[in-house]
Design an enzyme around this catalytic site. Structure first.
Site, short mmCIF file in Angstrom:
data_model
loop_
_atom_site.label_atom_id
_atom_site.label_comp_id
_atom_site.label_asym_id
_atom_site.label_seq_id
_atom_site.Cartn_x
_atom_site.Cartn_y
_atom_site.Cartn_z
N HIS A 158 -9.56 -3.98 -7.97
CA HIS A 158 -9.27 -2.57 -7.68
C HIS A 158 -8.33 -2.40 -6.49
O HIS A 158 -7.76 -1.33 -6.31
CB HIS A 158 -10.57 -1.81 -7.43
N ASP A 366 -2.65 1.36 -1.27
CA ASP A 366 -3.82 1.66 -2.08
C ASP A 366 -3.66 1.06 -3.47
O ASP A 366 -2.57 1.17 -4.06
CB ASP A 366 -4.01 3.17 -2.20
#
Length: 479
Positions: A158, A366
């Protein structure tokens, strides 16, 4: 149909999915997937035990079975606070200046991964698909292979994957990556992170890689591919139209008294660029004195990882910057920054998003960022807000019709805030229509189906079942 065995650091019980602080990330994405796939979700309970026993706490709620174990304090300190969050997390977010290397951290990381493997093994049936998540559990697939697991096994990361020149600073990086190659499918959020991984495997391990991203390792074929994660679009929109969301919307709208509202929702983490965001807003207020009393920034930032020193530092830094900016620009009836250190139910967040004129999502780095997608989904199509999004968020590749910014440049962000506030309705609608189509079409169900299909396809084309376990580097320490 094969069952889905999901393994992650923490487990979110379905009934808690709407609880305060539960917004975003892995928990939101997987609860829906498991409801439809006869799933079992295994991981750490978040609780401590004086002595590890491997006892499984099993629950079944809303069609999802969860299984959790407790960990010893030393495990939590070395595996979670240590190697996961003081070594891998900063390194994977390009913050080599914050990365800590400690042999005890690495030993704890290996020990807990081995405990996960021992504990989950009795739950795995021959036809199950095993889906491991994130940087906490990179070597788990290798440990399961050692124990005779021949199931199709995949890993989804992730977070970003760092460039090779940064990753090689990690002690024993070759052993860690080699253990990852025991999975049949390795998934990344974006093509950029995938390319960084492929570059490392080619240059540092010298492995052949085909044009479609298939890696040849010890006679096995491993698929490496990008699978951008999405939100549960239908569920989120339903929540956004709920009475709770409308009440939250109306309450927030009334409180700003006709002023323009910007919103940021992030975990309290240095990767989210909150300090830079506050400085950019402060510059906007300074550069645009005529608008300074007409714009409010609401920043919701629930604390996380409070035992890690760098997280304590970011909280102190934000409190100082909030005080400085508010002191310079507030008056008796107006405070420009509302900085809130708590979480809210997702239905309330949906109402807050809809009330906002601008969504300010500006992480320094991110893996994806689901807040950006939630903001888009929550908007009124007739009068939508504007999404300002960091070019360094994985979501920027899918949400190209947002206003993309360099979060390191306070000038760029300040100018973009002004542009967003002045954007005509026709342009806002046009941009939102394209953004909404992306968020709707590439939702969490699409992500789940794509990854599981890759696992099935790998089995048909030959994977771990062909040769059994390859123990190259399997017993080495990760640090």
């Amino acid at each position: 149909m094969s069952r889905l065995i999901v393994i992650s650091n923490r487990v979110s019980v379905p009934k808690a999915a709407g609880a305060a602080g539960a917004q975003g990330g892995l928990a939101v994405a997987l609860n829906s997937a498991l409801r439809e796939h006869r799933g079992i979700w295994f991981g750490w309970s978040g609780q401590e035990t004086e002595e590890f026993t491997g006892h499984l706490n099993m629950q079944r709620i809303e069609g999802v079975t969860t299984a959790t174990i407790d960990l010893e304090p030393q495990d939590i300190d070395e595996y979670y606070n240590g190697y996961a969050n003081r070594t891998l997390w900063p390194l994977f977010h390009y913050r080599i200046d914050l990365t800590e290397y400690d042999r005890n951290f690495g030993e704890g990381y290996e020990r807990v991964n081995a405990r996960f493997a021992d504990s989950v093994l009795p739950l795995i049936e021959p036809d199950d698909l095993v889906w491991v998540h994130d940087y906490h559990l990179l070597p788990l697939g290798s440990m399961l292979r050692q124990k005779g697991v021949k199931n199709r096994t995949g890993l989804f990361l992730h977070t970003p994957w760092p460039p090779t020149r940064l990753l090689v600073s990690l002690p024993f990086h070759e052993r860690l990556v080699s253990s990852m190659l025991e999975y049949d499918v390795i998934g990344f959020q974006t093509q950029e992170w995938l390319e960084s991984f492929i570059h490392y495997v080619s240059k540092e391990l010298g492995l052949p890689i085909t044009e479609d991203g298939t890696i040849d390792y010890g006679g096995r074929r491993i698929i490496a591919r990008a699978f951008p994660i999405g939100i549960d679009f239908a569920e989120f929109v339903e929540g956004a139209n709920s009475a709770e969301a409308r009440e939250a919307h109306d309450r927030l709208k009334a409180s700003v008294r006709g002023r323009k509202l910007m919103i940021g929702v992030d975990r309290l983490d240095y990767s989210k660029g909150l300090g830079e965001r506050f400085e950019s807003f402060g510059r906007f207020l300074t550069d645009n004195p005529g608008q300074a009393g007409d714009v409010v920034l609401l920043q919701i930032a629930p604390p996380s990882r409070g035992d890690v020193a760098s997280y304590q530092q970011i909280r102190e830094d934000l409190e100082r910057k909030t005080g400085h900016i508010n002191g310079a620009h507030a008056d008796v009836a107006f405070v420009p920054i509302r900085y809130v250190n708590r979480g809210y139910p997702r239905s309330h967040l949906a109402g807050f998003y809809r009330a906002a004129d601008i969504g300010l999502v500006t992480p320094l780095r991110d893996g994806m960022n689901l807040v950006a997608k939630e903001f888009v989904a929550a908007q009124d199509p007739e009068d939508p807000g504007v999404l300002i999004l960091s070019q360094f968020a994985g979501a920027a590749l899918q949400l190209a019709d947002a206003l993309l910014v360099n979060p390191h440049s306070t000038e760029h962000v300040s100018e973009t805030i002004k542009r967003a506030l002045e954007m005509p309705l026709a342009e806002r609608r046009q941009r939102h229509e394209k953004l909404l189509a992306s968020v709707c079409d590439e939702d969490v169900q699409h992500w789940r189906e794509e990854f599981v299909a890759a696992l099935f396809g790998q089995a048909e084309g030959g994977g771990a079942d062909d040769t059994g376990a390859d123990d190259t580097g399997a017993h080495d320490k990760a640090a």
